[in-house]
Write an enzyme that holds these catalytic residues in place. Structure first.
Site, PDB file in Angstrom:
ATOM      1  CG  HIS A  23      16.906  10.438  -4.869  1.00  0.00           C
ATOM      2  ND1 HIS A  23      15.912  11.102  -4.832  1.00  0.00           N
ATOM      3  CD2 HIS A  23      17.167   9.604  -4.250  1.00  0.00           C
ATOM      4  CE1 HIS A  23      15.187  10.638  -3.654  1.00  0.00           C
ATOM      5  NE2 HIS A  23      15.971   9.610  -3.439  1.00  0.00           N
ATOM      6  CG  MET A  51       5.154   7.164  -1.283  1.00  0.00           C
ATOM      7  SD  MET A  51       4.253   7.781  -2.665  1.00  0.00           S
ATOM      8  CE  MET A  51       5.234   8.183  -3.606  1.00  0.00           C
ATOM      9  CB  VAL A  52       8.572   1.412  -2.539  1.00  0.00           C
ATOM     10  CG1 VAL A  52       9.226   0.310  -3.144  1.00  0.00           C
ATOM     11  CG2 VAL A  52       9.400   2.618  -2.454  1.00  0.00           C
ATOM     12  NE  ARG A  79      13.627  13.899   1.534  1.00  0.00           N
ATOM     13  CZ  ARG A  79      13.906  12.602   1.349  1.00  0.00           C
ATOM     14  NH1 ARG A  79      14.077  12.285   0.068  1.00  0.00           N
ATOM     15  NH2 ARG A  79      13.964  11.612   2.257  1.00  0.00           N
ATOM     16  CG  ASN A  93      12.891   9.016  -5.919  1.00  0.00           C
ATOM     17  OD1 ASN A  93      12.807   9.791  -6.703  1.00  0.00           O
ATOM     18  ND2 ASN A  93      12.105   8.857  -4.863  1.00  0.00           N
ATOM     19  CB  CYS A  98      16.454   5.743  -3.603  1.00  0.00           C
ATOM     20  SG  CYS A  98      16.108   6.772  -1.873  1.00  0.00           S
ATOM     21  NE  ARG A 144      19.129  -1.012   0.904  1.00  0.00           N
ATOM     22  CZ  ARG A 144      18.240   0.140   1.170  1.00  0.00           C
ATOM     23  NH1 ARG A 144      19.032   1.103   2.097  1.00  0.00           N
ATOM     24  NH2 ARG A 144      17.217   0.523   0.804  1.00  0.00           N
ATOM     25  CB  THR A 174      -0.987  -0.013   1.323  1.00  0.00           C
ATOM     26  OG1 THR A 174      -0.166  -0.307   2.312  1.00  0.00           O
ATOM     27  CG2 THR A 174      -2.107  -0.999   1.103  1.00  0.00           C
TER      28      THR A 174
HETATM   29  P1  NAP Z   1       5.715   3.978   2.964  1.00  0.00           P
HETATM   30  O1  NAP Z   1       4.727   4.771   1.820  1.00  0.00           O
HETATM   31  O2  NAP Z   1       5.521   4.410   4.422  1.00  0.00           O
HETATM   32  O3  NAP Z   1       5.064   2.448   3.060  1.00  0.00           O
HETATM   33  C1  NAP Z   1       5.325   1.619   4.037  1.00  0.00           C
HETATM   34  C2  NAP Z   1       4.627   0.189   3.849  1.00  0.00           C
HETATM   35  O4  NAP Z   1       4.862  -0.701   4.945  1.00  0.00           O
HETATM   36  C3  NAP Z   1       3.145   0.203   3.738  1.00  0.00           C
HETATM   37  O5  NAP Z   1       2.459  -0.733   2.666  1.00  0.00           O
HETATM   38  C4  NAP Z   1       2.389   0.028   5.061  1.00  0.00           C
HETATM   39  O6  NAP Z   1       1.588  -0.604   5.321  1.00  0.00           O
HETATM   40  C5  NAP Z   1       3.584  -1.239   5.435  1.00  0.00           C
HETATM   41  N1  NAP Z   1       3.911  -1.332   6.820  1.00  0.00           N
HETATM   42  C6  NAP Z   1       4.224  -0.390   7.909  1.00  0.00           C
HETATM   43  N2  NAP Z   1       4.348  -0.911   9.047  1.00  0.00           N
HETATM   44  C7  NAP Z   1       4.033  -2.137   8.678  1.00  0.00           C
HETATM   45  C8  NAP Z   1       3.931  -3.258   9.808  1.00  0.00           C
HETATM   46  N3  NAP Z   1       4.142  -3.206  11.135  1.00  0.00           N
HETATM   47  N4  NAP Z   1       3.575  -4.582   9.307  1.00  0.00           N
HETATM   48  C9  NAP Z   1       3.196  -4.791   7.965  1.00  0.00           C
HETATM   49  N5  NAP Z   1       3.372  -3.763   7.115  1.00  0.00           N
HETATM   50  C10 NAP Z   1       3.737  -2.431   7.585  1.00  0.00           C
HETATM   51  O7  NAP Z   1       7.040   3.678   2.370  1.00  0.00           O
HETATM   52  P2  NAP Z   1       7.815   3.744   1.308  1.00  0.00           P
HETATM   53  O8  NAP Z   1       8.355   4.834   0.668  1.00  0.00           O
HETATM   54  O9  NAP Z   1       6.937   2.952   0.073  1.00  0.00           O
HETATM   55  O10 NAP Z   1       9.167   2.723   1.538  1.00  0.00           O
HETATM   56  C11 NAP Z   1       9.081   1.446   1.679  1.00  0.00           C
HETATM   57  C12 NAP Z   1      10.409   0.857   1.802  1.00  0.00           C
HETATM   58  O11 NAP Z   1      11.175   0.896   0.803  1.00  0.00           O
HETATM   59  C13 NAP Z   1      11.053   1.524   3.116  1.00  0.00           C
HETATM   60  O12 NAP Z   1      11.767   0.488   3.680  1.00  0.00           O
HETATM   61  C14 NAP Z   1      12.103   2.504   2.595  1.00  0.00           C
HETATM   62  O13 NAP Z   1      13.170   2.843   3.353  1.00  0.00           O
HETATM   63  C15 NAP Z   1      12.468   1.915   1.238  1.00  0.00           C
HETATM   64  N6  NAP Z   1      12.870   2.499   0.193  1.00  0.00           N
HETATM   65  C16 NAP Z   1      12.045   3.756  -0.456  1.00  0.00           C
HETATM   66  C17 NAP Z   1      12.398   4.740  -1.480  1.00  0.00           C
HETATM   67  C18 NAP Z   1      11.596   5.669  -2.022  1.00  0.00           C
HETATM   68  O14 NAP Z   1      12.115   6.451  -2.883  1.00  0.00           O
HETATM   69  N7  NAP Z   1      10.430   5.880  -1.400  1.00  0.00           N
HETATM   70  C19 NAP Z   1      13.583   4.097  -2.192  1.00  0.00           C
HETATM   71  C20 NAP Z   1      14.312   3.249  -1.673  1.00  0.00           C
HETATM   72  C21 NAP Z   1      13.980   2.169  -0.739  1.00  0.00           C
HETATM   73  P3  NAP Z   1       0.129   0.335   5.719  1.00  0.00           P
HETATM   74  O15 NAP Z   1      -0.148   1.104   4.544  1.00  0.00           O
HETATM   75  O16 NAP Z   1      -0.876  -0.704   6.115  1.00  0.00           O
HETATM   76  O17 NAP Z   1       0.409   1.119   6.861  1.00  0.00           O
END
Ligand code: NAP
Length: 345
Positions: free
Chosen positions: A238, A15-16, A231, A323, A149, A110, A13
């Protein structure tokens, strides 16, 4: 391939997670059959649980699926993880213990010496760690990670420079707000502004992950990296300014040619989402720019520009990558494609 491999998405659900859904929607090798997220989303339809933020439409078939809890053993063997890092710490290991192949975006594993930190164009030989990983950890499955990223953009730009004797790197990043997830940085903090800090150890990730990626499976590269991160009010992409010290002091055209010639297994094997070129070396004096260039190659190409001599080190340039695609979901999908092609799925 007539039968697609069933895959699940942990953190579907976020962003990623949404980028995973989009990138896997019409994938020729993989089919999403399972979606999982936190208790907040469990039991809801995906359409109700996911605050959709992408320009691409949510696929109809996915919208109707019910989001499950992140319970190991429930989903298909192959799972992509877009979990929040705090949740990923324990959950990804539990999924690997239960026999899943976990393709992770989170920082949790990682830097584990037994876990590949994979960029298929740069270090495909790091997949050899998987046999040791299974043996040492006693997991029935495995964990494979993709870099932070910003790190992935830098590592792809530096990879073709290794033969010149890569000694020192100074990098300053300008990172998009989508990198912080949703809702991320408050608008009043970022609009008309920049923030010269990104939490979660962003600078340390760039300084350490790069060495693991550019090195041998069991030995880090000797290059020294200094990172400063910012940021900026950009949605996706990025950008970074990079100065490097190259021992053999090649001329600029030699560096340009090496970057232009850079290709790896994804291009040789014609993997479905492999970008061609992997590095896009631009000659315009004002490129790359995130709004114009982040989507190149379906968001998988890294763009390089303004390659020139540096009076402090030896060369300097600008690098840019998407990113949430090359820096997250797209990287994981390419990792899975390489593993499939190598018979590891
Ligand atoms: P995000 O939008 O905050 O999404 C986090 C996801 O994890 C949501 O689906 C959330 O579910 C789920 N979640 C949170 N706590 C949980 C739990 N206790 N049990 C099960 N599911 C849980 O974060 P994001 O930006 O997509 O990033 C996701 C990961 O990718 C992170 O580890 C981040 O560091 C990494 N990342 C992000 C980027 C980027 O550019 N955004 C790039 C590289 C890596 P709900 O919706 O149900 O809360």
């Amino acid at each position: 391939m007539s039968q697609r491999i069933e895959v699940g998405v942990l953190g579907a659900t976020g962003m990623v997670g949404q980028q995973f859904i989009t990138r896997l929607a019409d994938h020729p090798w993989f089919k999403v059959t399972w979606l999982a997220a936190s208790e907040r989303s469990e039991g809801k339809s995906y359409a109700a649980a996911a605050p959709w933020r992408l320009a691409a439409r949510m696929p109809d078939a996915i919208a109707k699926m019910t989001v499950d809890g992140c319970v190991p053993g429930r989903g298909p063997k192959v799972v992509f993880s877009a979990l929040d890092a705090n949740a990923a710490d324990e959950l990804e290991q539990q999924f690997a213990e239960a026999g899943h192949v976990v393709l992770s975006n989170a920082r949790s594993h990682r830097m584990d010496p037994l876990v590949p930190l994979l960029i298929p164009e740069v270090n495909p030989e790091h997949l050899s760690l998987l046999e040791k990983q299974r043996h040492a950890k006693g997991w029935k499955g495995v964990v494979v990670t993709n870099p932070n990223c910003a790190t992935i953009v830098l590592a792809m730009a530096l990879a073709p420079l290794r033969p010149f004797g890569l000694r020192r790197v100074n990098v300053t990043t300008m990172q998009a707000v989508s990198g912080a997830g949703y809702p991320g940085v408050p608008s009043l903090d970022i609009l008309g502004n920049l923030i010269p800090f990104i939490g979660g150890g962003e600078e340390e990730k760039i300084e350490t992950e790069t060495l693991k990626i550019l090195g041998e499976p069991d030995k880090r590269h000797s290059v020294v990296v200094s990172a400063q991160v910012n940021r900026v009010p950009v949605i996706d992409g990025h950008t970074m300014t990079v100065s490097v010290e190259l021992k053999s002091k090649p001329d600029v055209s030699g560096v340009t040619d090496a970057m232009r010639a850079f290709r790896g297994k994804p291009q040789e094997l014609r993997l479905p989402t492999a970008p061609n070129p992997a590095l896009n070396v631009m000659t315009e004096s004002n490129r790359p720019q995130p709004r114009l260039d982040a989507d190149l190659g379906g968001g998988m190409t890294v763009s390089i520009g303004r390659l020139r001599y540096c009076p402090v080190l030896t060369h300097k340039f600008v690098a840019l990558g998407h990113n949430t695609i090359r820096g997250a979901a797209g990287a994981s999908v390419l990792n899975a494609e390489l593993m499939k092609a190598e018979g590891l799925l």
